[in-house]
Every structure is written in structure tokens, then in C-alpha cells.
Write a protein that holds these residues in place. Sequence first.
Motif, short mmCIF file in Angstrom:
data_model
loop_
_atom_site.label_atom_id
_atom_site.label_comp_id
_atom_site.label_asym_id
_atom_site.label_seq_id
_atom_site.Cartn_x
_atom_site.Cartn_y
_atom_site.Cartn_z
N MET A 646 0.83 -1.20 0.00
CA MET A 646 0.00 0.00 0.00
C MET A 646 0.86 1.26 0.00
SD MET A 646 -3.02 -1.11 -0.27
CE MET A 646 -3.82 0.47 -0.10
N THR A 647 2.01 1.20 0.67
CA THR A 647 2.93 2.34 0.65
C THR A 647 3.42 2.61 -0.77
OG1 THR A 647 3.64 1.89 2.92
CG2 THR A 647 5.11 3.22 1.55
N GLU A 648 3.73 1.54 -1.49
CA GLU A 648 4.21 1.68 -2.86
C GLU A 648 3.11 2.14 -3.81
OE1 GLU A 648 6.25 -1.18 -6.28
OE2 GLU A 648 6.48 -1.65 -4.14
N ILE A 649 1.90 1.59 -3.63
CA ILE A 649 0.80 1.95 -4.52
C ILE A 649 0.41 3.41 -4.35
CG2 ILE A 649 -1.66 1.55 -4.96
CD1 ILE A 649 -1.20 -1.40 -4.38
N ARG A 650 0.32 3.87 -3.10
CA ARG A 650 -0.12 5.24 -2.84
C ARG A 650 1.02 6.25 -2.89
NH1 ARG A 650 -5.07 5.02 1.54
NH2 ARG A 650 -6.29 3.42 0.44
N ARG A 651 2.25 5.74 -2.99
CA ARG A 651 3.42 6.59 -3.12
C ARG A 651 3.53 7.60 -1.99
NH1 ARG A 651 5.89 5.49 -7.57
NH2 ARG A 651 7.27 7.30 -7.32
N GLU A 652 3.22 7.15 -0.81
CA GLU A 652 3.42 7.95 0.40
C GLU A 652 3.55 7.00 1.59
OE1 GLU A 652 0.07 10.16 1.97
OE2 GLU A 652 -1.25 9.23 0.48
N ASP A 653 4.14 7.50 2.65
CA ASP A 653 4.41 6.65 3.81
C ASP A 653 3.14 6.50 4.66
OD1 ASP A 653 5.73 5.11 5.65
OD2 ASP A 653 6.60 6.81 6.72
N VAL A 654 2.17 5.75 4.15
CA VAL A 654 0.87 5.64 4.81
C VAL A 654 0.93 4.81 6.08
CG1 VAL A 654 -0.52 6.02 2.74
CG2 VAL A 654 0.31 3.72 3.26
N ALA A 655 1.91 3.92 6.20
CA ALA A 655 2.00 3.04 7.37
C ALA A 655 3.15 3.41 8.30
CB ALA A 655 2.14 1.59 6.93
N GLY A 656 3.76 4.56 8.08
CA GLY A 656 4.84 5.00 8.96
C GLY A 656 6.08 4.14 8.90
#
Length: 730
Positions: A646-656
Motif C-alpha cells: 500500500m505504501t508503494e501503490i499510494r506513493r506515500e508513507d501511509v503506514a509510517g
Amino acid sequence: MPSSSSGSHGQEARSREPLFSVDLAAAACRLLAFLRSAPAHGGAVGPPSVRRYEELWMPLAAEEAMLVPPPDVQLVWLCHCFHHESYAAYCTSRFGRLINRPLILDADNEEYASDRCRDVWAARYPLEPFDLYNNDFDGNKLNGIDKNNANGEIVKLIRAYASLAARFASPFISEGVYHVAAKRRYVRFLDLVNKRVCTTREDTRLVPSFDILLMWLAHQSFPVSYSRDMTAMGIRDNVAKMVVGYGEVVSEEVVEKTRVLWEETYNEPYDMAGSDVDTAKQAFYWQAAATEEDVNRLYKGLQPRFLMEVLVFLKGESNSEHIDNEFLRLRTQRGHRSLKLNKPMSSLSCKTWQKTWHLYCEFATRALTIEFRRSTSGCFRNSKLLKNVSFSWNDMLHEESLVLTEGIDVSMRVMVSITPPIQAPYLLKCVPDRVTDDGGAMVSDVILRMRNYRPQEGRWLTRTVLDYGGKECFVIRIRIGRGIWRRGPETPVAVKWEDRSIEVREGTWSYIASATSVGYAPEKVVGTAIPSKDQQENKVVWSFSTGDVLTVQFGDDLNFMLQNKNSYEEARLLVGRRLSYSINKDITSNNRSEEEQYLTLVRTSPDHPDGKATMLLNWKLLAVEFLPEEDAVFVLLLCMSIARTMTEIRREDVAGLLVRRRIREGRVGQRDWGSVMLPNSPSLDPHLQPWYRNAASVLSSTETVPNGVVPIRYSPADGKDELYRQALIP
């Protein structure tokens, strides 16, 4: 030490307790086991089963005593026995005597008797299958009864017990300790029928409580023993007339009369812990027919959770002149020491027992404490302790009744009722920790000095897995870079995408004595996940060492697929909190983005054709809850793989995942995760509710700054921040 609630009444009851001709505790255990397995055998019975019961089974049972019939026939037989008068008249008219069910109270012996019955059945009825799979029952059509030559009266009796399995779905009532306590109350109930109702109040009917009903049905399931015991007690002709049967609708006035009569006779509440199935489902997730096998016992560092239901009753009237300033405070000894539940004394004075608190506690909380306090400033915050009493779980479990009472002042008494503790779902969360090298040592100057400044090779993002009590049990590592760091131009570089594997190590950190926050990861690797990517089909595939394969399909829609060639169960990963984890949207402020953080694992099997939820994970907060039948290593690999994807798909550090330092957690024992729950309480404290209702508040760390951002400082030896961003967000 608190006193037993029975007192002289308990000693008197034990001295004249009847000797039943069947072990009621064991009988209740076998009855529950059968009811919970009944859905696997076709669920509700219909006219075909009634025909098989009458025409095939009963003649055979009259000849052969120690046989266990087919499951559908056994369910008919049980339901018929629950109407003892009807069953006795039926047997007498057909066979001239009462036909007993086999007195088999052991699972192995029952299996042997069932196998033997299968052979006898095949020899006697070669054209009739032993197992009946097509057993449709249409409750709106009675012509099916005639068509199948089924006894209409028996069919109607069976209909009354259609919801019996759901009624006894409480997870607490399967424990033997509960059955012993229920048997004690059942004896008192029969004594009440005999001494009170039959002699002084013949117009009164008694409504059996949840535990008493279980014992009564278990007793009736062996009709010969039941008839003999009721005759010995002299109440055989009065029980059916005086006691309200299962499914019979009565007014609340009749129920209240039973409560009053019980309290007048035994000076204790009629309702005890363990009977509220709906509230238990709101407090924590459980499966009534879940396997007792815990596949995680091989992980020595993973401690199971045990939950118990607790009811606190109060009786008495306070004559204190300061009653408006006095209150009771409920606290726990461990696990949730910050808990303070207050009740003003002015609202508690009552001549009869009233339920004051209803909660669910982990056994690790050890004890419940009730404090009698007087406010010194007109509010609960500033108060003086007048008296306190404690109720230890260990002491209560040694009581046959699972009940203890104690006086809180001269005229007021407190009674606490508990259930035996049962295993609850595991709760695990992943917290950030220092970067480690290829060998598992934290990247630190301390390690460098110990190694004579030999550079540490490789860089792995690391997460420490904590259980519900804050104890370390696993370490998860994600491979990020290769090479070493030296002052100057030499620095680690990112490894290839397909080499960015995940590994789970079992155990705790081995910290260096001179630096309590620096150490070595445990050596034992218990699980790995290897990624692969298909750019043309827009999907990422993770291959787990457990044999599972996770496929994440991204694009216009995001789909998660889980496969395992070695498992016959179908597994589905559903976005959101599903099935028993679902949240009532009308009373919460959940939005779509919050729901997308959750994934529910649903497994379908012959026992659960509609599927059952076995795990809930929040990939953004890296928290999981799962049943004991799910492998903890598989769950952790699944959670971390999804967080990385999910971090890679959304291209942001969503899971810290970019956080590379241990964040300070709350003090252990101050407010442990899931240690106390009040599901129906109006309390706004999210820590007293299931964690997934407000996960961000429950799982938040204590180390924050005014703007809500955790202060981060990293060592240059970790590698540049671009290294980790490049690896996680390519």
C-alpha cells in the motif's frame, strides 16, 4: 478475604444435595458439544429425520442400549427427551417402558459407539443411508409431514428448539468450572420447586435462568436417570407443571416473581455472569464452535489472552448523613491501573440486589477492587478513601459458586460473579525500532565499538511486535540496502526490488547491558515473504514461507487474493471491518478512508459454509487481531506485506514505515490493550471498547509533540533518508 456468598444457606444445601444418577457437569459438556457441531451435520432437522427416528431408530434403541444414532436422528431424540412427559408417554405406549439414551459422557467412547451404530445400521437397514444430507424442513408447510409419514406432534416439539444452539452460544459456558457452579444452582432450583412452590405457592411458576436451563436440559437428555432422580426428590409430577419450559413465552411479571423468590430464599441475585450472549459479542470477537486447538503454542514468546465476564451487584441502604458526597469506585489490580469507574451512593441504595457494573476483564488484571470514598470537594477527583475490598480471580475460581461477597459498610454488601476465563483472540501490534544489519544487530556506535569499528553490512527496516500487554514476542525485518557506511562517500545502496524480502524472527531483543536500547534481534527466523511483480497485469505477488500466496491487484480497483495449495479452506481478504467486526455506521463517524485501512480474513469450510472471520488487520497502524487457529507468523507476514504494498501503490508513507527509531509506549499495566471492556457503557473512553472502533486512539504512542508529530533523529550510519524512500516509494 471476601466471604462466600452461600454462607449458611450453602452449607445447608450441600448437606442435603441429592445424588444424581448422572454426572450433570459432564452431561452438559456433551450436550453443548453436540449442539455446536449440529450445523455441520445438516442444521435443523425436518420430517425425514422424524420418520427415521420413529420407524428406524426407536425400535433399534429398544434392543441395543449403547449405540449413538446418526446426527439428525440424535437431534430429534434430544428434542423429544427435553419434553419428558411427552417422551415418557410415547415410550410407554410403544414399548411398555422408558427408553434411555446411552449414558456416554466421553468423546472417544461416543465416537466408538457411533462407529458401531453405523455398522449395525448398515446391516439392519441396507437401503437407508446412515447420514442424511437432504433434510429440508419447510416450517410453513405441514403437508410435508404427511408425505414423509412423520409424527406431527414430534415435529412441533422440535420446532420449539430451533434456536437452542444459538441460545447456548456463549463462549464461557463450555468450561467445566461453570458447569459445577451451574449444577449447584440447579440443585437449589429443584429445592425451591420442592420446598417453596409445591408446599406454599402452588400458583407460582418458575422461570429457569440461563445456567439452570442448561443443567435441566442436560438432565432431561437422559430420561431414565431424570425420572429416577425426580422421583427420589418427590417432585416428578410437579416440575413440568411449575417450571417454564424453553421457548415458552411468559410475562415479565412471572420472571420477576422468580427473581424475588430466589433472592428471598438464598439472599443472592438470580442472574449470574455468563448468560449475556449479545453483550459478549460486542465486547470481543469469538466463535462458538471454534476449534480448541491453538496453532501458536509452538511460539514460546507469544502468550495467549484469557477473558472473563464480571458482574458486580450491590444490596443495602446507606444511612450516612454524607451519602450525597459518597461514592463507589471500581478498579483493577493490574493491567488497567488507571481505570476508575465511579457510582454515587445516592443512586445505589436498594433493598434488593441490583446489577451495578457489567464488564469483561483479562485474567491478567488479577483482581477487582471496590473503593468506598467520600468526596472532599464536591467531585470525584478529590476524595478520601473510607474502605476498600478486593476480589481476587484466583480466590473466586476456587469457589464452587464462582461468587464472593463482602460488606462495604455496615448496611451494604457487594457481590461479584465471574465466569471461568476463556481464551480470547490474540492482539499484536508492530512498533518502529532501530535499523539492523544483515546479522540482526542494531546499527549503532555501541555495536561498532564492540566489533573494533568493523562496519556493519546491510540495512533492514525493523519493527518490534508487542502483544496486548506490551511484551516483545517477534521482530519483523524488511531488507532495504546492501553495503556499508563509512564517514565519507561510502554509504549503503538499495537492493533490487525483488530482493526486498520480509522476515519474522521469534523472540525478544538481546539488549547490551551498557545500552538498554541497543541489541541483537533473535536468531530464529520463523517466516519469510518474497515479492514478485507483474507490471503488465498491475499486480504484486508475495510468496510466504507458510505456503500462502498473497496477490494484490491494483489499478482502477484494489483487490486482495489469498491462496494456499495445502489448505482445503477458501480464504478471502475483504476490505473493511466485516462480519462480526462490522461497525454500526449510524453511531460512529467512520468514513471510507478509515474503513479502507482494515482487512478482514474470512475462511469458508464445511463447518462454516457462509464463512467466518478469523483475523482483522489495520495495515496503516500495523495492528492485528486473530483467532488462535490462525498462525501468528502468517498474520504478521500478511500485515507487513500489505503495508509495504500500500505504501508503494499510494506513493506515500501511509503506514509510517520510514520511522526508524523506537517510539515510547505507555507504561505497561497502566492501560493495557483490551484489558478491560465495557461494550454497553456510555463511557467515551476508547480503551474500554473494542480497539477497532477507535484504533488510532487506542494504539497511539505517548511520545508526541504539540503538533502531533513524533520528533525523529537518525544516525548517519543508518543510511540516508533517500535510501529508504527509494526502497519503499520507488
